[in-house]
Design an enzyme around this catalytic site. Structure first.
Site, PDB file in Angstrom:
ATOM      1  N   HIS A 193       1.583   2.125   4.273  1.00 43.70           N
ATOM      2  CA  HIS A 193       0.668   3.263   4.440  1.00 43.70           C
ATOM      3  C   HIS A 193       0.695   3.751   5.892  1.00 43.70           C
ATOM      4  O   HIS A 193       0.819   2.959   6.816  1.00 43.70           O
ATOM      5  CB  HIS A 193      -0.748   2.821   4.064  1.00 43.70           C
ATOM      6  CG  HIS A 193      -1.698   3.936   3.768  1.00 43.70           C
ATOM      7  ND1 HIS A 193      -2.115   4.837   4.719  1.00 43.70           N
ATOM      8  CD2 HIS A 193      -2.331   4.290   2.609  1.00 43.70           C
ATOM      9  CE1 HIS A 193      -2.962   5.693   4.174  1.00 43.70           C
ATOM     10  NE2 HIS A 193      -3.116   5.382   2.892  1.00 43.70           N
ATOM     11  N   LYS A 208      -6.513  -5.518   2.987  1.00 41.88           N
ATOM     12  CA  LYS A 208      -7.256  -4.308   2.608  1.00 41.88           C
ATOM     13  C   LYS A 208      -8.249  -4.580   1.477  1.00 41.88           C
ATOM     14  O   LYS A 208      -7.911  -5.204   0.478  1.00 41.88           O
ATOM     15  CB  LYS A 208      -6.263  -3.223   2.192  1.00 41.88           C
ATOM     16  CG  LYS A 208      -6.896  -1.904   1.777  1.00 41.88           C
ATOM     17  CD  LYS A 208      -5.816  -0.869   1.510  1.00 41.88           C
ATOM     18  CE  LYS A 208      -6.397   0.454   1.045  1.00 41.88           C
ATOM     19  NZ  LYS A 208      -5.370   1.504   0.895  1.00 41.88           N
ATOM     20  N   HIS A 242     -11.243  -1.824   0.491  1.00 42.97           N
ATOM     21  CA  HIS A 242     -11.322  -0.446  -0.008  1.00 42.97           C
ATOM     22  C   HIS A 242     -12.156  -0.287  -1.277  1.00 42.97           C
ATOM     23  O   HIS A 242     -11.930   0.613  -2.079  1.00 42.97           O
ATOM     24  CB  HIS A 242      -9.909   0.109  -0.241  1.00 42.97           C
ATOM     25  CG  HIS A 242      -9.850   1.598  -0.078  1.00 42.97           C
ATOM     26  ND1 HIS A 242      -8.717   2.346  -0.348  1.00 42.97           N
ATOM     27  CD2 HIS A 242     -10.790   2.495   0.333  1.00 42.97           C
ATOM     28  CE1 HIS A 242      -8.960   3.617  -0.117  1.00 42.97           C
ATOM     29  NE2 HIS A 242     -10.204   3.733   0.299  1.00 42.97           N
ATOM     30  N   CYS A 259      -5.543   4.259  -4.348  1.00 35.88           N
ATOM     31  CA  CYS A 259      -5.844   2.890  -3.907  1.00 35.88           C
ATOM     32  C   CYS A 259      -7.085   2.260  -4.523  1.00 35.88           C
ATOM     33  O   CYS A 259      -7.003   1.232  -5.194  1.00 35.88           O
ATOM     34  CB  CYS A 259      -5.994   2.868  -2.388  1.00 35.88           C
ATOM     35  SG  CYS A 259      -4.765   3.811  -1.478  1.00 35.88           S
ATOM     36  N   ASN A 304      -0.112   1.846  -5.894  1.00 34.36           N
ATOM     37  CA  ASN A 304       0.192   3.138  -6.532  1.00 34.36           C
ATOM     38  C   ASN A 304       1.548   3.588  -6.012  1.00 34.36           C
ATOM     39  O   ASN A 304       2.141   2.930  -5.153  1.00 34.36           O
ATOM     40  CB  ASN A 304      -0.878   4.196  -6.237  1.00 34.36           C
ATOM     41  CG  ASN A 304      -1.308   4.261  -4.792  1.00 34.36           C
ATOM     42  OD1 ASN A 304      -2.422   3.859  -4.452  1.00 34.36           O
ATOM     43  ND2 ASN A 304      -0.442   4.754  -3.906  1.00 34.36           N
ATOM     44  N   ASP A 362       0.838  -1.202   0.000  1.00 38.64           N
ATOM     45  CA  ASP A 362       0.000   0.000   0.000  1.00 38.64           C
ATOM     46  C   ASP A 362       0.875   1.255   0.000  1.00 38.64           C
ATOM     47  O   ASP A 362       1.559   1.538   0.985  1.00 38.64           O
ATOM     48  CB  ASP A 362      -0.901  -0.019   1.240  1.00 38.64           C
ATOM     49  CG  ASP A 362      -2.081   0.918   1.125  1.00 38.64           C
ATOM     50  OD1 ASP A 362      -2.126   1.713   0.168  1.00 38.64           O
ATOM     51  OD2 ASP A 362      -2.975   0.854   1.990  1.00 38.64           O
ATOM     52  N   ASP A 363       0.874   1.991  -1.109  1.00 39.63           N
ATOM     53  CA  ASP A 363       1.647   3.241  -1.222  1.00 39.63           C
ATOM     54  C   ASP A 363       3.157   3.005  -1.201  1.00 39.63           C
ATOM     55  O   ASP A 363       3.901   3.788  -0.600  1.00 39.63           O
ATOM     56  CB  ASP A 363       1.293   4.225  -0.104  1.00 39.63           C
ATOM     57  CG  ASP A 363      -0.092   4.830  -0.262  1.00 39.63           C
ATOM     58  OD1 ASP A 363      -0.849   4.371  -1.127  1.00 39.63           O
ATOM     59  OD2 ASP A 363      -0.419   5.749   0.500  1.00 39.63           O
ATOM     60  N   LYS A 372       1.900  10.027  -5.326  1.00 36.94           N
ATOM     61  CA  LYS A 372       0.538   9.490  -5.347  1.00 36.94           C
ATOM     62  C   LYS A 372      -0.476  10.616  -5.587  1.00 36.94           C
ATOM     63  O   LYS A 372      -0.313  11.712  -5.086  1.00 36.94           O
ATOM     64  CB  LYS A 372       0.259   8.813  -3.999  1.00 36.94           C
ATOM     65  CG  LYS A 372      -1.166   8.357  -3.774  1.00 36.94           C
ATOM     66  CD  LYS A 372      -1.322   7.783  -2.382  1.00 36.94           C
ATOM     67  CE  LYS A 372      -2.767   7.426  -2.078  1.00 36.94           C
ATOM     68  NZ  LYS A 372      -2.938   6.833  -0.733  1.00 36.94           N
TER      69      LYS A 372
END
Length: 459
Positions: free
Chosen positions: A219, A133, A135, A80, A279, A42-43, A311
């Site tokens: 994240h 996750k 989302h 995301c 991302n 994540d990120d 991002k």
């Protein structure tokens, strides 16, 4: 002389037979039906993996890259929810009106009628699970089960406190199979433990499986034990960046545990492991008005160098991310430079599952043959839409449009990302014919998007 000719003929016959057997073996490997584990960070930025030269050590992710296929031009969405929507539907998320993260108490979700990857895999007797996750719907009723996942565990929202597992506004998010639960522990460890348990105890050993493991790391909020920070006390002076490195290192260690479990269960030879980031990295985080202000802000988070920006933008730093594929004894180690989109994963995975009926809604292409056989694929358009920007990539060109309120005309940029991967030189004026052609192609893609995001307030 006659004996010599006979020997030559015999040798040629042996070589011919060997080539047939070798070809048959290659074809067997290409059609073998694998299990698939898709691991999503994540990120995580371009320069946050060891194999890209990062100061952060990622030995297990590096192992996948060194012994598998490194996708050097893998494109996702700038944030995301859109990436995850594109992944599960095989089409640009903007077609479904998802162009930004689903946040707060937003009712946005994936359309109920859309064919999804787990639903399609059911047609080939795959069992499916999502751990981590989600989302793509913030209510239990719009969780993974509604879209084809047999088993699900983790969190519904885009970000959570790693220990309380609450969303930034205090809402519950941690659940298992459609019911909120409370558990103790760091999210990275809990996601890993549940994955190990699912592989060894819960899944049906008589079926193939598709398992999506979506970590919350790296994240924010960053809440790592000192043991994960210690290796970086001297090499990273910025405490915020050090905390980020600790989150990456923690996740990488857990990926190693998953790989070891596959080996223990004798699943490693028939499991394709895909690792990707959803991302590019964020530059920083202002923690005000989130989590009751109990977490400090982060002045420095990820690193996308040498790619441009962060991002949420449509520059390379946001949409070009680390991605590797590893399948023991099936994929040779090399760097694949084909331009591949996240929407291409669905049809590629379906081809491995021997599913021939790909829904018409799917816009991605089956790129598995080009990955498995190390072949150059034909050029394709990659359309990516974000908050107020969208881009179209057609090798070697990339056009970016930045929209503004209606009274202000949109800005256009054109880059040759083969010669200028850092997007330093806007060459619009020097290539007007190409620019106009790309602009038309971009507008044609834009028109296909959902009406609710193609309103008249932006131009």
């Amino acid at each position: 002389m006659k004996k010599r000719n006979t020997k030559i003929q015999l040798l040629m016959l042996m070589l011919f037979c060997f080539s047939i057997l070798y070809s048959q073996e290659i074809q067997k490997k290409l059609v073998e039906k694998p299990n698939i584990i898709l691991i999503i960070a994540d990120d995580m930025g371009w320069n946050d993996v060891g194999y890209h030269g990062s100061v952060i050590k990622t030995p297990n992710i590096d192992y996948l890259a060194q012994n598998g296929v490194e996708l050097n031009r893998f494109y996702v969405n700038p944030t995301c929810s859109p990436t995850r929507a594109s992944l599960l539907t095989g089409r640009p998320s903007s077609r479904m009106g998802i162009v930004a993260p689903i946040g707060d108490r937003d009712q946005t979700k994936l359309p109920d009628s859309i064919p999804t990857l787990p639903k399609l895999l059911h047609q080939n007797q795959y069992q499916t699970a999502l751990i981590g996750k989600w989302h793509l719907g913030l209510q239990l009723a719009s969780g993974p089960k509604a879209y084809g996942f047999d088993y699900s565990y983790g969190f519904l929202h885009g970000q959570i406190d790693q220990y309380t597992h609450l969303y930034k506004n205090g809402d519950k998010s941690w659940y298992r199979n459609g019911e909120f639960i409370e558990e103790k522990g760091h999210a990275t460890d809990l996601i890993t433990d549940e994955t190990v348990k699912w592989i060894s105890e819960i899944r049906d050993p008589n079926k193939n499986f598709f398992l999506q493991v979506a970590y919350s790391a790296p994240h924010f909020p960053l809440q790592e034990e000192q043991k994960w920070k210690d290796p970086y006390m001297s090499s990273i002076k910025d405490s915020s960046r050090r905390d980020y490195a600790a989150a990456v290192a923690h996740m990488d260690n857990c990926i190693g545990l998953l790989l070891e479990k596959l080996k223990q269960q004798k699943l490693d030879k028939n499991t394709l492991v895909i690792f990707m980031s959803d991302n590019g990295a964020m530059e920083n985080w202002d923690s005000k008005n989130e989590y009751n202000d109990i977490h400090p802000p982060n002045t420095t988070l990820g690193d996308n160098k040498p790619l441009r920006d962060w991002k949420t933008s449509n520059y390379e730093g946001a949409v070009r991310v680390p991605c590797v594929m590893y399948w023991k004894d099936h994929l040779k180690s090399y760097k694949n430079s084909n331009y591949i989109s996240v929407i291409d994963l669905l049809p590629s995975i379906l081809s491995l599952a021997r599913e021939k009926n790909v829904p018409q809604s799917v816009e991605g292409k089956n790129v598995w043959p080009t990955i498995a056989e190390n072949k150059t694929m034909p050029n394709q358009e990659i359309y990516i839409r974000g908050h107020l920007q969208e881009c179209l990539i057609s090798k070697p060109w990339k056009i970016i449009r930045t929209r503004h309120p209606k009274a202000i005309p949109a800005d256009y940029e054109l880059y040759n990302i083969e010669k200028d991967p850092e997007e330093k030189n806007n060459v619009w004026k020097q290539n007007e014919a190409i620019a106009e052609k790309m602009k038309t192609a971009l507008e044609n893609q834009f028109k296909k998007d959902a009406k609710k995001v193609n309103n008249e307030n932006l131009k």
